[in-house]
Design an enzyme around this catalytic site. Structure first.
Site: not given
Ligand code: 3PG
Ligand code: MG
Length: 391
Positions: A36, A193, A350, A373
Site C-alpha cells: 500500500r 459465508k 486480503g 472491503g
Molecule cells: C482496510 O485495511 O481495509 C482499510 O484500510 C479500511 O480499514 P477499516 O476496515 O478499518 O475501515
Molecule cells: Mg478492512
C-alpha cells in the site's frame, strides 16, 4: 466519472491534503507488507512535481477514537521514506502555521486520523479543521473509500478536490472488469459465508455471464441442491436464499458453476489425510476442504471462453496445505491466459491477494486491487462515499 485527476489541478505553491491508505500489516514494529505504501508513491511524486506540498492524512488500525501508541503512524515513516526516496516530516498535531513553515518540497504525514472519534463520526468540525490545513484535497485511498469519514468524505466537499493516481487506477480497473467489461465475464467468488456476500451475489448475477462459487459458500449452495456435505462448514439456514439465487441466475442468463468434485478430510488441519471424490459422495463424517481437479479443469474451460475475470475469495481452505491446490491451480490458469493476452484479470480482497501472491499467479494478473472491503462494496454495486464526494 465526474471526478478530476491531478492533471486537472493547479498545485503550484499549494498545500495538498492527500488521503492515503497506509493501513499496512505490521509485526514487532516493522511493516511486513509495503504494497500500500509503494502504490501511493506516484501520487506523492506527482504532487511534488507540480509544485505542491503533500500533507498525507491516513488512518491506521481501529483505535476507537483515542490515541493508542501502537497505532501511531510514526511506525510507517521509515518505509515511506525508503519508498519515496526522501525524508518525511511526521506531525502529531497539525496547524496551518506549522505546515506553512515547512520547506516547499517537504512531504508531511499527519498522525492517525482515528485518534479522535470525530473522524469516524464524520464530524463536520473535523472536516472543517482538515480543510483549513490545505488548499486542495486529493483522495488516493480507494481502499478506505467505503468509509464516510471526515478525512475521506467530509473534507472532500470543502475543498477543490481530485482523485490521486492510485484511486484513478483502481476505479479504472474495476470499471473495465465490471462496469463496461469485454464479454464474456466470469466472476469467481469464494470465502466462508453466503450471508456476508448476498449483496455481492445478487449484483453479480445481473452483470456477469459466469459465476463461479467456491469455498465454504459453495457448500451452502450444495445443501440448497440437496447434496449431502457431511461435516462441512455451511450455513444451512441460508439454503433457501442460495436456492433463490440459483433460480434468479437462470432468469438473468448467468451460469453458476459449483464444484463437480471435492477434496474431503476428517479434520481441518494441515496435511490431514484426504481424498478426491465426486461432489455428491461426501462421507457423513468428512468435510469438504477444497475443490477437486475436475472442478479446476472445468473452470479452466470457463476461463478460456471468457475475456474478463474478476476474483474475490478463495475456492478452498488455501491457508492449510494441501487444500490450497484448487485455488492455486485455478489462479495459475487465469494468470497463464492473462500472460497470453487472452484474459483480463482483476482481483481484490486480503485473502484473495494473499492466495494469488503465494501461488505466484499475482504477477501475471492484469490488476490487483489494494482494497478489501471497498473492493467488495464496489462489486456489490454500492456507491463508495469517498468516491461520491469527489467532483
Ligand atoms: C482496510 O485495511 O481495509 C482499510 O484500510 C479500511 O480499514 P477499516 O476496515 O478499518 O475501515
Ligand atoms: Mg478492512
Amino acid at each position: 466519472m465526474s471526478w478530476k485527476t491531478l492533471d486537472d489541478m493547479d498545485l503550484a505553491g499549494k498545500t495538498v491534503l492527500v488521503r492515503v491508505d497506509i493501513n499496512v500489516p505490521v509485526k514487532d514494529g516493522v511493516v511486513t507488507d509495503a504494497t500500500r505504501i509503494e502504490r501511493i508513491v506516484p501520487t506523492i511524486k506527482d504532487i511534488l512535481a507540480k509544485g505542491g506540498k503533500p500533507v498525507m492524512l491516513a488512518h491506521f488500525g481501529r483505535p476507537k477514537g483515542k490515541p493508542v501508541p501502537e497505532m501511531s503512524l510514526r511506525i510507517t515513516v521509515p518505509t515511506l521514506e525508503e519508498k519515496l526516496g526522501q525524508s518525511v516530516t511526521f506531525v502529531e498535531t497539525p496547524s496551518r502555521e506549522a505546515l506553512d513553515a515547512l520547506p516547499a518540497d517537504a512531504v508531511v504525514l499527519v498522525e492517525n486520523t482515528r485518534f479522535t472519534p470525530m473522524e469516524t463520526d464524520n464530524d463536520p468540525k473535523m472536516a472543517q479543521f482538515l480543510a483549513s490545513l490545505g488548499d486542495v484535497y486529493c483522495n488516493d485511498a480507494f481502499s478506505a473509500a467505503h468509509r464516510a469519514h471526515a478525512s475521506t468524505e467530509g473534507v472532500a466537499k470543502l475543498l477543490p478536490n481530485c482523485a490521486g493516481r492510485l484511486m484513478a487506477q483502481e476505479l479504472g480497473a474495476l470499471e473495465s472488469a465490471l462496469g463496461k467489461p469485454e464479454r464474456p465475464v466470469v466472476a469467481v467468488v469464494g470465502g466462508a459465508k453466503v450471508s456476508t456476500k448476498l449483496d455481492l451475489l445478487g449484483n453479480l448475477i445481473e452483470k456477469v455471464d459466469h459465476l463461479v462459487i467456491g469455498g465454504g459458500m459453495a457448500n451452502t449452495f450444495l445443501v440448497a441442491k440437496g447434496v449431502e456435505i457431511g461435516t462441512s462448514l455451511a450455513e444451512r439456514d441460508m439454503a433457501d436464499t442460495a436456492k433463490a439465487i440459483l433460480e434468479k441466475a437462470e432468469g438473468t442468463g448467468c451460469t453458476i458453476h459449483l464444484p463437480v468434485d471435492i477434496v474431503v478430510a476428517a479434520e481441518f488441519a494441515a496435511g490431514a489425510a484426504n481424498e478426491v471424490l465426486p461432489v455428491d459422495q461426501c462421507p457423513a463424517d468428512k468435510m469438504i476442504l477444497d475443490a477437486g481437479p475436475a472442478t479446476v479443469e472445468a473452470l479452466k474451460g470457463v476461463f478460456a471462453q471468457c475475456k474478463t475475470l474478476i476474483w474475490n475469495g478463495p475456492l478452498g481452505a488455501f491457508e492449510i496445505e494441501p487444500f490450497h491446490t484448487g485455488t492455486f491451480d485455478a489462479a495459475l490458469a487465469a494468470a497463464a491466459l492473462t500472460a497470453d493476452g487472452k484474459l483480463k484479470t482483476v482481483a481484490g480482497g486480503g485473502d484473495t491477494v494473499s492466495a494469488l501472491n503465494k501461488s505466484g499467479a499475482a504477477k501475471d494478473f492484469t490488476y490487483i486491487s489494494t482494497a478489501g472491503g471497498a473492493f467488495l462494496e464496489w462489486m456489490e454495486g454500492k456507491e463508495l462515499p469517498g468516491v461520491a464526494a469527489l467532483g
